[in-house]
Design an enzyme around this catalytic site. Sequence first.
Site, PDB file in Angstrom:
ATOM      1  CE  LYS A   1      -4.280  -1.237   2.063  1.00  7.62           C
ATOM      2  NZ  LYS A   1      -5.258  -1.464   1.050  1.00  7.62           N
TER       3      LYS A   1
ATOM      4  CE  LYS B   1      -5.422  -9.858  -1.990  1.00 11.65           C
ATOM      5  NZ  LYS B   1      -5.270  -9.488  -0.883  1.00 11.65           N
TER       6      LYS B   1
ATOM      7  CE  LYS C   1     -12.396  -7.469   1.551  1.00  9.93           C
ATOM      8  NZ  LYS C   1     -12.836  -8.417   2.444  1.00  9.93           N
TER       9      LYS C   1
HETATM   10  P1  TYM Z   1      -9.625 -10.502   4.537  1.00  7.95           P
HETATM   11  O1  TYM Z   1     -11.044  -9.803   5.003  1.00  7.95           O
HETATM   12  O2  TYM Z   1      -8.679  -9.552   3.516  1.00  7.95           O
HETATM   13  O3  TYM Z   1      -9.809 -11.883   3.674  1.00  7.95           O
HETATM   14  C1  TYM Z   1     -10.506 -12.659   4.361  1.00  7.95           C
HETATM   15  C2  TYM Z   1      -9.900 -13.966   3.919  1.00  7.95           C
HETATM   16  O4  TYM Z   1     -10.138 -14.367   2.481  1.00  7.95           O
HETATM   17  C3  TYM Z   1      -8.918 -14.542   1.860  1.00  7.95           C
HETATM   18  N1  TYM Z   1      -8.647 -13.804   0.512  1.00  7.95           N
HETATM   19  C4  TYM Z   1      -8.396 -14.517  -0.569  1.00  7.95           C
HETATM   20  N2  TYM Z   1      -8.270 -16.134  -0.667  1.00  7.95           N
HETATM   21  C5  TYM Z   1      -7.895 -16.428  -2.146  1.00  7.95           C
HETATM   22  N3  TYM Z   1      -7.991 -15.492  -2.867  1.00  7.95           N
HETATM   23  C6  TYM Z   1      -8.074 -13.979  -2.866  1.00  7.95           C
HETATM   24  N4  TYM Z   1      -8.134 -13.354  -3.699  1.00  7.95           N
HETATM   25  C7  TYM Z   1      -8.387 -13.722  -1.561  1.00  7.95           C
HETATM   26  N5  TYM Z   1      -8.748 -12.490  -1.021  1.00  7.95           N
HETATM   27  C8  TYM Z   1      -8.953 -12.723   0.460  1.00  7.95           C
HETATM   28  C9  TYM Z   1      -7.621 -14.044   3.049  1.00  7.95           C
HETATM   29  O5  TYM Z   1      -6.671 -14.732   2.748  1.00  7.95           O
HETATM   30  C10 TYM Z   1      -8.504 -14.448   4.411  1.00  7.95           C
HETATM   31  O6  TYM Z   1      -8.341 -15.643   4.755  1.00  7.95           O
HETATM   32  N6  TYM Z   1      -6.625  -9.688   8.497  1.00  7.95           N
HETATM   33  C11 TYM Z   1      -7.618 -10.833   7.719  1.00  7.95           C
HETATM   34  C12 TYM Z   1      -8.817 -10.947   8.800  1.00  7.95           C
HETATM   35  C13 TYM Z   1      -8.599 -11.301  10.050  1.00  7.95           C
HETATM   36  C14 TYM Z   1      -8.081 -12.645  10.479  1.00  7.95           C
HETATM   37  C15 TYM Z   1      -7.902 -12.663  11.842  1.00  7.95           C
HETATM   38  C16 TYM Z   1      -8.145 -14.060   9.773  1.00  7.95           C
HETATM   39  C17 TYM Z   1      -8.486 -10.568  11.186  1.00  7.95           C
HETATM   40  N7  TYM Z   1      -7.996 -11.285  12.227  1.00  7.95           N
HETATM   41  C18 TYM Z   1      -7.580 -13.852  12.664  1.00  7.95           C
HETATM   42  C19 TYM Z   1      -7.637 -15.073  10.422  1.00  7.95           C
HETATM   43  C20 TYM Z   1      -7.277 -14.963  11.635  1.00  7.95           C
HETATM   44  C21 TYM Z   1      -8.120 -10.124   6.555  1.00  7.95           C
HETATM   45  O7  TYM Z   1      -8.032  -8.696   6.268  1.00  7.95           O
HETATM   46  O8  TYM Z   1      -8.396 -10.876   5.636  1.00  7.95           O
END
Ligand code: TYM
Length: 328
Positions: A111, A193, A196
């Site tokens: 970012k 990737k 959103k």
């Molecule tokens: P976030 O909200 O960005 O994404 C949620 C989950 O979706 C997966 N993901 C993807 N997998 C495959 N292809 C993609 N294009 C793709 N985009 C997103 C992410 O790897 C994730 O597993 N920090 C985390 C949320 C979080 C979390 C936690 C996760 C907060 N606390 C504790 C696990 C444990 C996040 O921003 O994910």
Amino acid sequence: MKRMLSGIKPTGQLHLGNYIGALRHFVENQDEYEMIAFIANLHCITVPQDPEELQKNLKDCVALYLACGLDPEKSTIFLQTDVPAHAQLGYIMCCHTYLGELNRMTQFKDKQAKGEKNLSGGLYTYPTLMAADILIYDPDYVPVGEDQKQHVELCRDVAIRMNNRYGKLFRIPEPAVPKVGARIMSLSDPSKKMSKSDGTDKGCIYLLDPLPKARKKVMSAVTDSIGKVHFDPENQPGVSNLMQIMSSLTGKSLEDIEKEFEGKGYGDFKRAVADSVCSTLETIQTRYNEIISSDLIEKTLKEGAEKASAYASVKLKQVQQAIGMEIR
Ligand code: TYM
């Protein structure tokens, strides 16, 4: 029973990458593991949010957890802010994480490299809150997509450091990253990737996209001029991405998909991928429409928060005592 924990940050609508990389694995594992799945609303505000939109996204996220098959009878589902111990332990984790470690986190670095202005302190320290989200429940596994693996590794490092310093406080969790579908790419630019926040709507399929719109996105996905359905992410990133999507949604192996489309054109292949996407979305959306107007969301979150709080508050106390922060 071993425990799994994960969360999703609904900064926008949930998309196919979230489903394939993470959410469907929460559902698949809820019989075999004690599943804790929360909605990471503290993480949402690390980037600016429109309050009205955030409200809608949070509610949709819970409804989609349920619509995708998470069962509140089996899994603990809650909103992060309903368990304040996350933020409290998050601060403690932040105080045990080195700046050098945070500086290495690629999500923040990316970012910054894009020249985005006014990045928040919360965005910088958010892996420490994520570490708290995980460690406060002592899970064995954390199912995540590829992009979150580095954050789980940081969580492990800080947990090991604290265990060495204060005695065994935390179970050291393993990231569980799926073999296929851990990094679903944008349909309009398969070098990025699916996300959103990628700016264009064409590359990202949202779980609540109307089916004709989702179909159109697949049909206009960027491919190549090679003309062969073959798994080769380096030379055929667009086709390989569509193959991963189809494989994840149908259970067919990549080899079987290659065989199925031998000698056929990309048109036939894309139609089959679009069918698999639309049939998944249709099932999810039918359930979503039933859930969104029911009282299931409120009930699920209330019961989930009660269960999660009971565990988290004990853990927080243990940590504070071990550090010497409490008067005994
Ligand atoms: P976030 O909200 O960005 O994404 C949620 C989950 O979706 C997966 N993901 C993807 N997998 C495959 N292809 C993609 N294009 C793709 N985009 C997103 C992410 O790897 C994730 O597993 N920090 C985390 C949320 C979080 C979390 C936690 C996760 C907060 N606390 C504790 C696990 C444990 C996040 O921003 O994910």
